[in-house]
Write a protein that holds these residues in place. Sequence first.
Motif, PDB file in Angstrom:
ATOM      1  N   VAL A   9       0.866  -1.191   0.000  1.00 22.20           N
ATOM      2  CA  VAL A   9       0.000   0.000   0.000  1.00 22.20           C
ATOM      3  C   VAL A   9       0.904   1.242   0.000  1.00 22.20           C
ATOM      4  O   VAL A   9       1.491   1.583   1.014  1.00 22.20           O
TER       5      VAL A   9
ATOM      6  N   PHE B 104      -6.779  -4.486 -10.205  1.00 28.19           N
ATOM      7  CA  PHE B 104      -5.662  -4.919  -9.353  1.00 28.19           C
ATOM      8  C   PHE B 104      -5.802  -6.404  -8.983  1.00 28.19           C
ATOM      9  O   PHE B 104      -4.798  -7.095  -8.829  1.00 28.19           O
TER      10      PHE B 104
ATOM     11  N   ASN C 131      -7.484   2.660  -1.141  1.00 25.57           N
ATOM     12  CA  ASN C 131      -6.059   2.412  -1.404  1.00 25.57           C
ATOM     13  C   ASN C 131      -5.628   1.109  -0.717  1.00 25.57           C
ATOM     14  O   ASN C 131      -4.890   0.304  -1.285  1.00 25.57           O
ATOM     15  N   LEU C 132      -6.144   0.899   0.481  1.00 26.19           N
ATOM     16  CA  LEU C 132      -5.823  -0.320   1.231  1.00 26.19           C
ATOM     17  C   LEU C 132      -6.475  -1.537   0.560  1.00 26.19           C
ATOM     18  O   LEU C 132      -5.831  -2.577   0.370  1.00 26.19           O
TER      19      LEU C 132
ATOM     20  N   CYS D 283      -7.184  -2.100  -2.441  1.00 20.56           N
ATOM     21  CA  CYS D 283      -6.534  -2.510  -3.699  1.00 20.56           C
ATOM     22  C   CYS D 283      -5.417  -3.526  -3.449  1.00 20.56           C
ATOM     23  O   CYS D 283      -5.031  -4.256  -4.351  1.00 20.56           O
ATOM     24  N   SER D 284      -4.896  -3.549  -2.236  1.00 21.43           N
ATOM     25  CA  SER D 284      -3.781  -4.456  -1.941  1.00 21.43           C
ATOM     26  C   SER D 284      -4.225  -5.696  -1.171  1.00 21.43           C
ATOM     27  O   SER D 284      -3.389  -6.496  -0.772  1.00 21.43           O
TER      28      SER D 284
END
Lengths: 306, 404
Positions: free
Chosen positions: A85, A104, A148-149, A151-152
């Motif tokens: 991240v 992703f 954002n988190l 996506c990982s």
Amino acid sequence: MTQPAPILSLEGVSLRWGTRWVVSGLNLQVHPGQILGFLGPNGSGKSTTLAAISSQKPVDEGSIRIGGISYQDAPELYRQRIGYVPQDLAYYEELSARDNLLFFGRMFGLHGRSLRERVMDALDFVQLLNQADRKPNSFSGGMQRRLNLACSLLHDPLLLLLDEPTVGLDVSSREAIYDLLGQLRKRGRAIVLTTHLLEEAATLCDQIAILNQGKLMAHGSLEDVCTHLSPRGLGYFAAGAEPASIPFTPRRFEGSQGAEEQQPVPNALARMIANLAAQGAAHRKAPAPRVEPLETTTGSTLGKAA
Amino acid sequence: MFNQLRLAWEVCRKDLRLFWVDRRGVLLCFTVPIILASLFGLIFRNTSKGEIEAFEAGLVVESDSELAQAVVASLEEQSVLQLQRMDMEQARQKVATREAPVALILPKEFGKGSTDILDPKTPSAPVKPIVLHASGNEMQARLAEGILAEAVARRTADRFLATLRSMGLPGTQAMADKFQDLGRVQRICASGTERDQAVFGHSFCGMTLQYLLFLGMDCGLLLLRERRLGIWRRLTTTPAFPATLMAGRALATTLIALAQLSVSFAFAWLIFGVTISGSVLGFAIMALSVSLLAASTGLLVASIGGNESRARSVAILVILALSMLGGLWLPPFLMPSWLRSLGVLLPTSWALAGLEAATWQGGGFATALLNAGVVLLFSAGFLVLAVIGFQRAQSRASLRGGMG
């Protein structure tokens, strides 16, 4: 009770940019359900270490293993085990939250129904399920950080790497992120993060690693770091001495190499340690969370691919 | 290997989606080259018809010779020069102030004794007519010079042949007739191509190529934007290697470029009748190679340009230079010979030659293959340089930003 095998292990890791060594002789281990926080002033080697763990930078000496394999052994499998991240909001603003996650997820080999389910689970986990088809530029700062988190997380990595995950967030948004990371810790994921916020390190991390000029100055729990500071150092803290004059002897800390001699401590780091010591005195750390073994999390939403 | 190919395809799909979500951008991407090519075609269509736009010219007649009168009469018959009688002083002033691009001057002694050329006793060389012009009006001056020279030569020949006929010698009449025929020029168009097809064929080939390069630039800049936003950093922690990510981007750009090229030429065919007169397979190969060229040029510029704004400036300069020197704007014969020689070193010259050969020039498959081969070589070189440059730029960026 025997401790489970570490998810992340760094053995004698040294890193350089060009001809300059920026990290030297780093030894660290992170076990399932643990959060390690890297603290240190700018230029201390935190982000470089994170870049090496995430395979963006080659290891010049030593080795980094995730789940027992190094990047050289199996590059694709190694990366499959990481969720990185970045500090920046690294997604496409032109695409909806769902489309970002779909992309992703595909980059980690997910597809079809399984991908769609993972996307829904991830959106649910970060509480963005009802915002799935909105573009992230209409989100609040906290929502953007949560996306954002997410996506990982799609490929359910063993190790989550976060570069200053709450930078620029207000208190409530920051707490929401802490809550999510706490949930991931309960599911047995190992987490490594860099931060400048002492409160974040104190609240969230089981281990704190203080880096200075590429060397591990202190490593252990918050209490360890505070208690094992040299008595002279603590005395200086108590007396409110000028940070620049604080003597610091890090020899007691596991993992530091070649730091036997008394080292001068730069102002920024000394201030950080002083604050940390102050927080350690005031902070009543919550009981360590029970770590569920990996196999028990396989039925959970994000544990399906473990 | 298969996994990397699959990941490259995923990157390509994402880039196509990013392209598609900006509908206004898509519309502009397809219409701008068509508008530009149509405008260029319409402008050059008139000149190719042989209809040169008339312009003003001063006429100073100081000579009262018969030849001068005949030349003036001849000049008044043509329509390119709009003649205005004036004296020498007025002519100088009008040309100097650029009110008239040129002035034709028949000096005082012009035409005197012109029929005495055969007489060895003629004292000196004949006085020459003059074309006066200001700097910057060389094209009009050359045109005026041609018209004046033709008028003088024709009227001189008429007078000479009239003298020959008047001699009444046996055979001189027939000889004079034949001699007169020598002066008539026959103009034949050697290619079977329709005039509009040639004009619009050139403009569509040139403008489409230029716009493809701009498309490539945009796709290259997208890569730099990803780097600025940290997306590139996130992508490089996925199982995809950097070369895979760049290949995916190049593939997406190539596909968009192919679509753009197809739409442009479909429009040119429907509206202006530009057909693929040469090899269809040759056209397909050329289309693919120029699309790859666009993708690789964009990546190259992005890799050497540094940040987005710097890369954009460099890219615009490079693309405009490649377009101009490669003959995408004007047909190569209008450029100086040294510039035409330089064209061999430019991918745009080969790309244009191949596309033109396959479309309006009616060239064969071998011609297209040669040009496509050279364009592909350029593209491969650009791609290699782009990967090296981008990796270096990435290392430099990490060095600056990764010390924390």
